[in-house]
Design a protein around this motif. Structure first.
Motif, short mmCIF file in Angstrom:
data_model
loop_
_atom_site.label_atom_id
_atom_site.label_comp_id
_atom_site.label_asym_id
_atom_site.label_seq_id
_atom_site.Cartn_x
_atom_site.Cartn_y
_atom_site.Cartn_z
N PRO A 137 0.82 -1.21 0.00
CA PRO A 137 0.00 0.00 0.00
C PRO A 137 0.86 1.26 0.00
CG PRO A 137 -0.70 -1.52 1.73
CD PRO A 137 0.54 -2.07 1.15
N PRO A 138 0.41 2.31 -0.71
CA PRO A 138 1.22 3.53 -0.86
C PRO A 138 1.66 4.11 0.48
CG PRO A 138 -0.71 3.63 -2.28
CD PRO A 138 -0.84 2.38 -1.48
N ARG A 139 0.77 4.09 1.46
CA ARG A 139 1.14 4.69 2.75
C ARG A 139 2.32 3.93 3.38
NH1 ARG A 139 -3.52 4.94 7.05
NH2 ARG A 139 -4.56 5.85 5.23
N ARG A 140 2.24 2.63 3.28
CA ARG A 140 3.30 1.79 3.84
C ARG A 140 4.61 2.07 3.10
NH1 ARG A 140 2.91 -4.05 5.24
NH2 ARG A 140 4.59 -4.27 6.75
N ARG A 191 5.46 4.80 1.41
CA ARG A 191 6.02 6.13 1.69
C ARG A 191 6.69 6.15 3.06
NH1 ARG A 191 1.39 7.96 -1.02
NH2 ARG A 191 0.24 8.17 0.93
N ALA A 192 6.07 5.48 4.04
CA ALA A 192 6.67 5.45 5.37
C ALA A 192 8.06 4.80 5.31
CB ALA A 192 5.76 4.68 6.33
N ASP A 197 10.53 7.10 3.45
CA ASP A 197 10.90 8.29 4.23
C ASP A 197 11.93 7.99 5.30
OD1 ASP A 197 9.24 9.65 2.64
OD2 ASP A 197 7.61 9.89 4.10
#
Lengths: 559, 338
Positions: free
Chosen positions: A39-42, A44-45, A48
């Motif tokens: 998933p994109p959120r995972r 990006r985290a 980062d």
């Protein structure tokens, strides 16, 4: 900065981060491809976390599915990202998020420094491949694979079959010689650059996009086209099971991995704390290093694969229950079955014991109880002599006995009075040696002196049972070594026959049998047979009565 | 292609599974939560399910063994214990406890209760369903926990792992006082090689019988000897249902946790400490309960024999040494898990 890593990650992000940081902290840039399914959120985290680490870069993401072109696309994207971002690299190493360096990365750099022009990529022609599953070697390159092997197996197989039947093939583009090898490689920048910037890359990629499992063939075939020096082996130690799934390394593999002297291992269980702790610590005591030597690990895992695939012959358990046992080995060890000889000779079991050794049981399938050697009530493995327990699963009684006495030769007696349910196993088992003197069961009846009228029913019954047994010798699929003589034939020349049997079981030797067992007194036996006939029972399994030596004249025969 | 008979059998088994689920859910209301800590179950946690009745002496060892293997939460139904077992369990921070006064037999030997707990809390988890007198061992269990095992089972696409229930017994009479605090310090002998098995053609479960109970108590009626094969470790789905104890479950493909092609599949062993010194008292209790209910029955001889404290040990018995020994004997297999 001469070595960079391409890392394919789809899970266990903490471990991937740990390894990527290890490489980066030793001056090796890393380009990471994270599976598009994350998933994109995972994602990006995760990305980062490396914001302050200039040596770690991320490639554009592709949804990766096993066995398909997407995994090559992911590798290409990350490789391009790495080569563009770090132009002074000399080697690029393809790794996954579950790879772990087994030697300090400095040693790998030094090793590559000593081989600056060499591409380390396992790359063998399809004729030499023995490790693929499903036997699709050549055909990976010539058939089309529109269905997923993992999710649409039935359609996949049907499609392959159809193309084979119709003779459909794809043309392999000019200049490509199909080669296969491990997905994990270490290429020189120059070779990689040539592959990625080939003028016909578009056509090549279009072709390989239709090849099955292209991650095992794309770089492996194209390296042959551009490389000057290929070492056809992978610097990554990875072992596969019989279904093509990678073996996993755990903490208890530590000594094995340490001794392998391989540079990188895959795949490591993310929770193998001791492995990560040990191998990512460059200050650990340095052993004397040699060339990578995976031989020992190969042996350990090959053995596990073989056990998984073939199992232990003769074992029946919660783990192994072959559904089609006929045509294969049914028991775990060779054994001998003697029919009739104990009726013909006195104390034949003692004689056998002296000549064969091991355990010589009585009639294991006697109606009253299993007559284990030495009168034991309970045999190895706590096998009971109870007839009801034995007759509940008669064949497994024997497979159990043989399994529990592995390493000790087992012999037993068998006859028409015994439970015949095991007979099928005996004749179909390549481990069995059957020595049958048919009709010998009549000898004790003869010696008992009982009137014919009292025994003829029993004689007829035993003869019928033995005839059924003898008939199975002609069945298809008979695998036992069978020696069968009718009583009359055997008695005519017993020494030679016993000698053959003992030689076959013990292996032929120069020793001739000197002490022979004592044959029972057969004087009057032919007369007994005649009386049987007169009583209405025709002896059918005893053989040609004319062959019987004239016991009446010669007296007690000393064979 | 499956024949008509096989399709019909599959269809019947599907309805049987639905029936089992329905009757289990109907009995769910009979479970009274005593200490419900299921809110703390993490995603992907490995769970253990059990029914207990007066097993206080075994519980600490049972919990400790499976905690060490990586069971993160125990879901236990206590069936009217009067030995303080329920209170002990309610105090454990990783145990959720339900109680019921219903009869064990009326709930298919507790399977109905477990089925509804499994469906409600086990969906998507690896679930180990056990009795309090069983301890799971498997290849490498001394250095790899259940997380390692189930990760590998996931990787290789195995939804379940089978195990042989191995009856352990002491050197002397089963009633003799226990040596050591833990039952497994005392019960260290077993039968190594007298197990027989058949495969159910439709359900595909392997029925293994044998061991000391078959040899000592069922020599004349081997068909009635207890079943020793189990499928205790399953990546659960709420549509699954155990049939009788954990010997078999539906859908039937889960039962085929063994290899049928001549190879060896991964399997474990459940070390069974039934023959602790309290076996005599338990047998008397069981006899009383049975007689109250049904009068004399086929298993009375068995419980009578147990009450009198028989000796199961014999010269051919094997002393337990560890999983490597069990593997060498063919009682468990690593199944390619090197």
């Amino acid at each position: 900065m001469t070595l960079g890593f391409v890392m394919l990650v789809h899970t266990a992000f903490d471990r991937a981060e740990q390894v990527a940081r290890y490489f980066a902290s030793h001056g090796c840039p890393v380009a990471i491809h994270v599976d598009g399914k994350v998933p994109p959120r995972r994602f990006r985290a995760f990305r980062d976390r490396f914001r302050t680490e200039p040596r770690i870069v991320f490639a554009s993401r592709t949804r990766v599915e096993w066995g398909t072109w997407s995994i090559v696309q992911a590798t290409q994207a990350a490789s391009e990202r790495l080569v563009e971002g770090f132009p002074d690299l000399r080697h690029v190493f393809l790794a996954s998020g579950s790879c772990l360096p087994l030697r300090p990365v400095g040693e790998l750099v030094a090793y590559l420094d000593a081989n600056p022009e060499t591409d380390f990529i396992e790359s063998v022609t399809t004729d030499h491949v023995t490790w693929t599953i499903d036997g699709l070697e050549e055909e990976r390159f010539t058939l089309r694979f529109p269905f997923s092997w993992r999710r649409q197996r039935r359609m996949f197989n049907a499609c392959v079959k159809l193309q084979r039947r119709l003779g459909l093939t794809r043309r392999i583009p000019d200049g490509i010689v199909p080669h296969l090898g491990s997905q994990w490689w270490c290429l020189t920048r120059r070779t990689l650059h040539s592959i990625l910037n080939a003028p016909d890359r578009k056509a090549t990629d279009a072709y390989f996009a239709g090849v099955w499992i292209p991650d095992e063939s794309y770089f492996q075939s194209l390296a042959r086209r551009y490389s000057t020096t290929i070492e056809s082996r992978s610097l990554t130690l990875s072992k596969f099971d019989i279904h093509g799934k990678p073996h996993v390394f755990y903490d208890d593999h530590l000594p094995l991995l340490q001794r392998s002297d391989c540079f990188v291992a895959r795949k490591v269980w993310p929770r193998a704390d001791a492995l990560y702790r040990t191998f990512l610590d460059d200050n650990r005591p340095v052993a004397k290093r040699t060339e990578p030597n995976p031989g020992r690990i190969d042996r350990v895992f090959s053995k596990a694969n073989e056990r998984r695939a073939s199992g232990r012959a003769g074992l029946y358990s919660q783990a192994r229950f072959p559904l089609a046992p006929h045509g294969s080995v049914l028991t775990c060890a060779r054994y001998n079955v003697f029919c009739g000889l104990d009726d013909l000779y006195e104390e034949f079991d003692g004689w056998l014991d002296r000549h064969l050794g091991g355990s010589v049981h009585g009639h294991l399938y006697a109606p009253e109880r299993a007559e284990f050697a030495d009168g034991a009530r309970i045999a190895a493995g706590c096998l009971s002599d109870s007839a009801t327990l034995r007759d509940y699963r008669p064949t497994q009684f024997l497979t159990n006995l043989l399994w529990s006495t592995r390493g000790q030769r087992q012999s037993f007696f068998f006859g028409p009075r015994d439970n015949q349910e095991v007979a099928g196993l005996l004749v179909h088992d390549p481990n069995a040696t059957l020595v049958v003197v048919s009709g010998a069961w009549a000898v004790p009846m003869f010696l008992s002196g009982q009137p014919i009228e009292e025994i003829k029913v029993e004689v007829a019954r035993l003869q019928r049972i033995e005839l059924d047994f003898l008939r199975t010798f002609r069945n298809p699929g008979v695998a036992a070594r069978i020696h069968h003589w009718p009583l009359a034939d055997f008695v005519a020349q017993p020494v030679e026959k016993l000698q053959n049997v003992v030689d076959e079981i013990n292996g032929a030797g120069p020793r001739r049998l000197t002490d022979l067992p004592q044959m029972r007194d057969l004087r009057g036996f032919t007369d007994f047979l005649q009386r049987l006939r007169n009583g209405g029972v025709q002896p059918k399994v005893i053989g040609d009565v004319a062959l019987f030596p004239d016991f009446a004249d010669a007296g007690r025969k000393a064979p | 292609m499956a024949g008509a008979a096989a399709l019909w059998a599959a269809y019947r088994l599907r309805w049987r599974r639905r029936y089992l689920l329905a009757r289990s859910f109907a009995r769910c209301t009979r479970l009274v939560p005593r200490s419900d800590r299921t809110g703390g179950i993490a995603a992907g946690a490995i769970l253990a399910f059990a029914v207990t009745r007066n097993e206080l002496a075994r519980l600490p060892g049972f919990l400790a063994h499976h905690r060490a293997l990586g069971v993160e939460h125990f879901l236990i139904v206590d069936n009217a214990s009067d030995d303080g077992g329920a209170a002990f369990l309610a105090d454990q921070s990783d145990v959720s406890l339900w109680t019921t006064a219903d009869t064990y037999r009326g709930a298919r030997f507790g399977v109905d209760w477990l089925t509804c707990l499994l469906a409600r809390y086990g969906h998507g988890h690896w679930c180990l369903t056990l009795d309090a007198d069983e301890r799971l061992v498997y290849a490498h269990h001394t250095c790899r926990d259940l997380r390692a095992l189930t990760d590998w089972l996931d990787l290789t696409g195995r939804p379940a792992m089978g195990a042989l229930m191995l009856d352990l017994y002491p050197r002397g009479s089963v009633n003799a006082p226990m040596q050591g605090a833990d039952p497994l310090d005392h019960l260290i002998w077993f039968d190594a090689g007298n197990y027989v098995m058949t495969r159910h053609p439709d359900r595909r479960d392997l029925r293994i019988q044998g061991g000391p109970r078959a040899r000592a108590f069922f020599a004349d009626t081997p068909r009635r000897a207890p079943t020793l094969s189990k499928v205790p470790l399953v990546r659960w789905n709420r549509r699954y249902a155990y049939i009788a104890s954990t010997h078999a479950l539906l859908p039937s493909r889960l039962n085929q946790a063994y290899a049928v092609d001549g190879g060896e599949a991964p399997t474990g062993v459940l070390l069974h400490s039934k023959f602790s010194p309290d076996i005599g008292d338990r047998s008397v209790e069981e006899l009383t309960r049975r007689q109250m209910r049904t009068g004399a029955d086929l298993y009375d001889d068995y419980y009578h024999a147990l009450r009198d404290g028989p000796t199961l040990w014999c010269r051919a018995s094997t002393r337990y040494e560890g999983w490597q020994q069990l593997e060498a004997l063919g009682l468990l297999s690593r199944g390619g898990w090197e």
